[in-house]
Motif scaffolding. Structure first.
Motif, PDB file in Angstrom:
ATOM      1  N   PRO A 171       0.827  -1.226   0.000  1.00  0.00           N
ATOM      2  CA  PRO A 171       0.000   0.000   0.000  1.00  0.00           C
ATOM      3  C   PRO A 171       0.859   1.273   0.000  1.00  0.00           C
ATOM      4  O   PRO A 171       0.543   2.233  -0.690  1.00  0.00           O
ATOM      5  CB  PRO A 171      -0.817  -0.129   1.284  1.00  0.00           C
ATOM      6  CG  PRO A 171      -0.909  -1.598   1.523  1.00  0.00           C
ATOM      7  CD  PRO A 171       0.404  -2.166   1.052  1.00  0.00           C
ATOM      8  N   PHE A 172       1.961   1.284   0.765  1.00  0.00           N
ATOM      9  CA  PHE A 172       2.821   2.468   0.746  1.00  0.00           C
ATOM     10  C   PHE A 172       3.366   2.715  -0.654  1.00  0.00           C
ATOM     11  O   PHE A 172       3.370   3.844  -1.157  1.00  0.00           O
ATOM     12  CB  PHE A 172       4.001   2.337   1.731  1.00  0.00           C
ATOM     13  CG  PHE A 172       5.008   3.436   1.505  1.00  0.00           C
ATOM     14  CD1 PHE A 172       4.809   4.703   2.027  1.00  0.00           C
ATOM     15  CD2 PHE A 172       6.134   3.223   0.703  1.00  0.00           C
ATOM     16  CE1 PHE A 172       5.702   5.746   1.760  1.00  0.00           C
ATOM     17  CE2 PHE A 172       7.024   4.254   0.429  1.00  0.00           C
ATOM     18  CZ  PHE A 172       6.812   5.509   0.967  1.00  0.00           C
ATOM     19  N   GLU A 173       3.859   1.662  -1.300  1.00  0.00           N
ATOM     20  CA  GLU A 173       4.463   1.825  -2.635  1.00  0.00           C
ATOM     21  C   GLU A 173       3.427   2.315  -3.652  1.00  0.00           C
ATOM     22  O   GLU A 173       3.753   3.093  -4.554  1.00  0.00           O
ATOM     23  CB  GLU A 173       5.098   0.499  -3.073  1.00  0.00           C
ATOM     24  CG  GLU A 173       6.332   0.175  -2.231  1.00  0.00           C
ATOM     25  CD  GLU A 173       6.801  -1.272  -2.324  1.00  0.00           C
ATOM     26  OE1 GLU A 173       7.861  -1.585  -1.755  1.00  0.00           O
ATOM     27  OE2 GLU A 173       6.094  -2.093  -2.944  1.00  0.00           O
ATOM     28  N   ASN A 174       2.186   1.893  -3.489  1.00  0.00           N
ATOM     29  CA  ASN A 174       1.109   2.397  -4.344  1.00  0.00           C
ATOM     30  C   ASN A 174       0.948   3.914  -4.135  1.00  0.00           C
ATOM     31  O   ASN A 174       0.875   4.688  -5.103  1.00  0.00           O
ATOM     32  CB  ASN A 174      -0.194   1.648  -3.989  1.00  0.00           C
ATOM     33  CG  ASN A 174      -1.281   1.882  -5.011  1.00  0.00           C
ATOM     34  OD1 ASN A 174      -1.462   3.009  -5.467  1.00  0.00           O
ATOM     35  ND2 ASN A 174      -2.011   0.845  -5.377  1.00  0.00           N
ATOM     36  N   ARG A 175       0.971   4.356  -2.880  1.00  0.00           N
ATOM     37  CA  ARG A 175       0.852   5.801  -2.601  1.00  0.00           C
ATOM     38  C   ARG A 175       2.075   6.551  -3.121  1.00  0.00           C
ATOM     39  O   ARG A 175       1.977   7.675  -3.616  1.00  0.00           O
ATOM     40  CB  ARG A 175       0.695   6.048  -1.089  1.00  0.00           C
ATOM     41  CG  ARG A 175      -0.590   5.509  -0.504  1.00  0.00           C
ATOM     42  CD  ARG A 175      -0.933   6.163   0.841  1.00  0.00           C
ATOM     43  NE  ARG A 175       0.110   6.034   1.861  1.00  0.00           N
ATOM     44  CZ  ARG A 175       0.318   4.958   2.596  1.00  0.00           C
ATOM     45  NH1 ARG A 175      -0.439   3.881   2.445  1.00  0.00           N
ATOM     46  NH2 ARG A 175       1.286   4.931   3.509  1.00  0.00           N
ATOM     47  N   SER A 176       3.239   5.928  -3.003  1.00  0.00           N
ATOM     48  CA  SER A 176       4.477   6.554  -3.457  1.00  0.00           C
ATOM     49  C   SER A 176       4.428   6.782  -4.975  1.00  0.00           C
ATOM     50  O   SER A 176       4.858   7.825  -5.486  1.00  0.00           O
ATOM     51  CB  SER A 176       5.640   5.638  -3.048  1.00  0.00           C
ATOM     52  OG  SER A 176       6.839   5.993  -3.654  1.00  0.00           O
ATOM     53  N   LEU A 177       3.853   5.826  -5.718  1.00  0.00           N
ATOM     54  CA  LEU A 177       3.685   5.992  -7.174  1.00  0.00           C
ATOM     55  C   LEU A 177       2.714   7.128  -7.470  1.00  0.00           C
ATOM     56  O   LEU A 177       2.980   7.979  -8.336  1.00  0.00           O
ATOM     57  CB  LEU A 177       3.149   4.694  -7.792  1.00  0.00           C
ATOM     58  CG  LEU A 177       4.141   3.533  -7.928  1.00  0.00           C
ATOM     59  CD1 LEU A 177       3.399   2.241  -8.270  1.00  0.00           C
ATOM     60  CD2 LEU A 177       5.196   3.828  -9.008  1.00  0.00           C
ATOM     61  N   GLN A 178       1.586   7.141  -6.760  1.00  0.00           N
ATOM     62  CA  GLN A 178       0.602   8.215  -6.994  1.00  0.00           C
ATOM     63  C   GLN A 178       1.202   9.580  -6.688  1.00  0.00           C
ATOM     64  O   GLN A 178       0.961  10.550  -7.406  1.00  0.00           O
ATOM     65  CB  GLN A 178      -0.627   7.996  -6.119  1.00  0.00           C
ATOM     66  CG  GLN A 178      -1.443   6.771  -6.506  1.00  0.00           C
ATOM     67  CD  GLN A 178      -2.634   6.620  -5.575  1.00  0.00           C
ATOM     68  OE1 GLN A 178      -3.416   7.542  -5.392  1.00  0.00           O
ATOM     69  NE2 GLN A 178      -2.757   5.453  -4.972  1.00  0.00           N
ATOM     70  N   ALA A 179       2.003   9.644  -5.625  1.00  0.00           N
ATOM     71  CA  ALA A 179       2.655  10.918  -5.268  1.00  0.00           C
ATOM     72  C   ALA A 179       3.632  11.330  -6.369  1.00  0.00           C
ATOM     73  O   ALA A 179       3.737  12.517  -6.706  1.00  0.00           O
ATOM     74  CB  ALA A 179       3.382  10.776  -3.934  1.00  0.00           C
ATOM     75  N   GLY A 180       4.329  10.347  -6.934  1.00  0.00           N
ATOM     76  CA  GLY A 180       5.239  10.636  -8.044  1.00  0.00           C
ATOM     77  C   GLY A 180       4.494  11.248  -9.219  1.00  0.00           C
ATOM     78  O   GLY A 180       4.941  12.227  -9.828  1.00  0.00           O
ATOM     79  N   ALA A 181       3.323  10.673  -9.536  1.00  0.00           N
ATOM     80  CA  ALA A 181       2.521  11.189 -10.657  1.00  0.00           C
ATOM     81  C   ALA A 181       2.060  12.616 -10.374  1.00  0.00           C
ATOM     82  O   ALA A 181       2.124  13.491 -11.237  1.00  0.00           O
ATOM     83  CB  ALA A 181       1.321  10.276 -10.894  1.00  0.00           C
ATOM     84  N   ARG A 182       1.588  12.848  -9.145  1.00  0.00           N
ATOM     85  CA  ARG A 182       1.118  14.201  -8.806  1.00  0.00           C
ATOM     86  C   ARG A 182       2.266  15.207  -8.858  1.00  0.00           C
ATOM     87  O   ARG A 182       2.108  16.324  -9.344  1.00  0.00           O
ATOM     88  CB  ARG A 182       0.500  14.211  -7.401  1.00  0.00           C
ATOM     89  CG  ARG A 182      -0.803  13.443  -7.343  1.00  0.00           C
ATOM     90  CD  ARG A 182      -1.440  13.653  -5.984  1.00  0.00           C
ATOM     91  NE  ARG A 182      -2.564  12.755  -5.779  1.00  0.00           N
ATOM     92  CZ  ARG A 182      -3.371  12.809  -4.718  1.00  0.00           C
ATOM     93  NH1 ARG A 182      -3.157  13.716  -3.780  1.00  0.00           N
ATOM     94  NH2 ARG A 182      -4.371  11.962  -4.602  1.00  0.00           N
ATOM     95  N   ALA A 183       3.431  14.796  -8.345  1.00  0.00           N
ATOM     96  CA  ALA A 183       4.601  15.699  -8.365  1.00  0.00           C
ATOM     97  C   ALA A 183       5.026  15.962  -9.808  1.00  0.00           C
ATOM     98  O   ALA A 183       5.472  17.064 -10.142  1.00  0.00           O
ATOM     99  CB  ALA A 183       5.748  15.088  -7.563  1.00  0.00           C
ATOM    100  N   GLN A 184       4.889  14.964 -10.655  1.00  0.00           N
ATOM    101  CA  GLN A 184       5.229  15.189 -12.065  1.00  0.00           C
ATOM    102  C   GLN A 184       4.303  16.231 -12.684  1.00  0.00           C
ATOM    103  O   GLN A 184       4.735  17.096 -13.443  1.00  0.00           O
ATOM    104  CB  GLN A 184       5.125  13.879 -12.863  1.00  0.00           C
ATOM    105  CG  GLN A 184       5.585  14.064 -14.305  1.00  0.00           C
ATOM    106  CD  GLN A 184       5.229  12.900 -15.208  1.00  0.00           C
ATOM    107  OE1 GLN A 184       4.074  12.494 -15.306  1.00  0.00           O
ATOM    108  NE2 GLN A 184       6.242  12.351 -15.860  1.00  0.00           N
TER     109      GLN A 184
END
Ligand SMILES: [Zn+2]
Length: 342
Positions: A171-184
């Motif tokens: 679950p953390f890694e899923n959030r980390s990916l979503q955060a990456g997309a938002r930061a992009q």
């Protein structure tokens, strides 16, 4: 609007100043599992007698996964420059001991451009506090690392990731990916992802990033070398619009120290790259060595950061690649990925 620039550890530079780029390396990092760090075990001393075995079974020798000797690192980066190198994208994200000021000192001392990474490595390397953060907080940290300064320094990052993913994804890694997309979306930076060790992992990751609004043409999926045994699956992945990365150049061994995989040789990597080029996907491939052990440093008997330039580029010419195709791989595609409005 201003011209796109590349953010290095010493500040923004023009994209055409990068020269030949390694898209996935570690210069200062520590991949020792958390439980063994600080255990007091002596680090292996690499000698002519044990160099082969340390390279063949790199995970079995304590201390081999820790790159912390700044003088040695500067020497290795200098060798890369002498062999024609221009830029190293340094992939050490949170959890594996990033040292931004160390990277800035090494870049200043060697004249090689170094690009630092924002974001988080895989869950087993992170502390409980980090693992509890929601997407919003993770996004805020990544944006700050790209635009203000990272990890308590004034040094800014130039790329998001390697975002660490396990298989199955946590679950953390899923959030980390979503955060990456938002930061992009806020910064325009490229995203680079260490996928879990399963052929389905990159596809699941692309779906999560896509849903979170990422620009897939600026997403790099790392470690093709240990994720797929069938080249056709790599072509199919690139057809989804992302960039695929072969980043085990220099590793030509039968034993994969992190699991079971039929690792390719450099020539087998090139054969797949040829296939991608012939399929019209030449702008969706990048290459590197992913050096993260002492035994792969040239000073200690390894291939070093210059292997692609010293050995692989001539091999490519011998096997029918044009200089233009080599430049595409080492200069032009990295330039497109790293440049953003600054
Ligand atoms: Zn990785």
């Amino acid at each position: 609007m201003s011209e796109p620039k590349v953010m290095t550890v010493l500040g923004p530079v023009a994209p055409d100043a990068l020269g030949a780029v390694l898209m996935h390396e570690h210069i200062l990092c520590d991949l020792t599992p958390l439980a063994r760090r600080g255990s007091g075990e002596p680090a292996v001393e690499i000698t002519l007698e044990n160099a082969f075995d340390v390279n063949y079974r790199p995970g079995e020798f304590f201390g081999n996964h820790r790159l912390a000797d700044e003088a040695l690192a500067a020497r290795e980066v200098t060798l890369f420059a002498q062999q024609g190198g221009g830029t190293i994208v340094e992939m050490t994200t949170a959890g594996i001991a990033p040292d931004l000021e160390g990277l800035a000192r090494i870049s200043r001392a060697t004249g090689v451009h170094v690009i630092a990474s924002a974001g988080y490595y895989t869950e087993p390397y992170l502390d409980p506090e980090t693992l509890s953060l929601p997407v919003e907080a993770l996004t805020e940290v990544i944006v700050e690392e790209l635009s203000v300064g990272a990890r308590g320094t004034a040094v800014r990052c130039g790329i998001i990731g390697e975002i660490g993913c396990s298989w199955p994804l946590t679950p953390f890694e899923n959030r980390s990916l979503q955060a990456g997309a938002r930061a992009q979306r806020q910064t325009g930076a490229a995203i680079t992802v260490h996928p879990g060790r399963h052929p389905q992992a990159p596809h699941d990751i692309l779906t999560i990033l896509d849903k979170a609004g990422a620009d897939i043409s600026r997403v790099i999926i790392d470690h093709m070398d240990r994720t797929y045994e069938d080249d056709g699956e790599i072509v199919a992945l690139a057809r989804r619009g992302c960039v695929v990365e072969f980043d085990f150049f220099g590793i030509e061994t039968s034993k994969y120290w992190m699991g079971v995989a039929d690792l390719p040789t450099d020539w087998m990597r090139l054969r797949c790259i040829r296939r991608l080029f012939d399929a019209g996907l030449a702008d969706r491939v990048v290459v590197s060595h992913d050096i993260c052990t002492r035994s792969r440093l040239q000073t200690l008997g390894g291939h070093g950061y210059g292997h692609l330039l010293r050995n692989v580029a001539p091999l490519m010419i011998e096997r029918g690649f044009t200089q233009g195709e080599i430049d595409r791989l080492l200069i032009e595609t990295p330039r497109r990925l790293l440049a953003r409005p600054l």
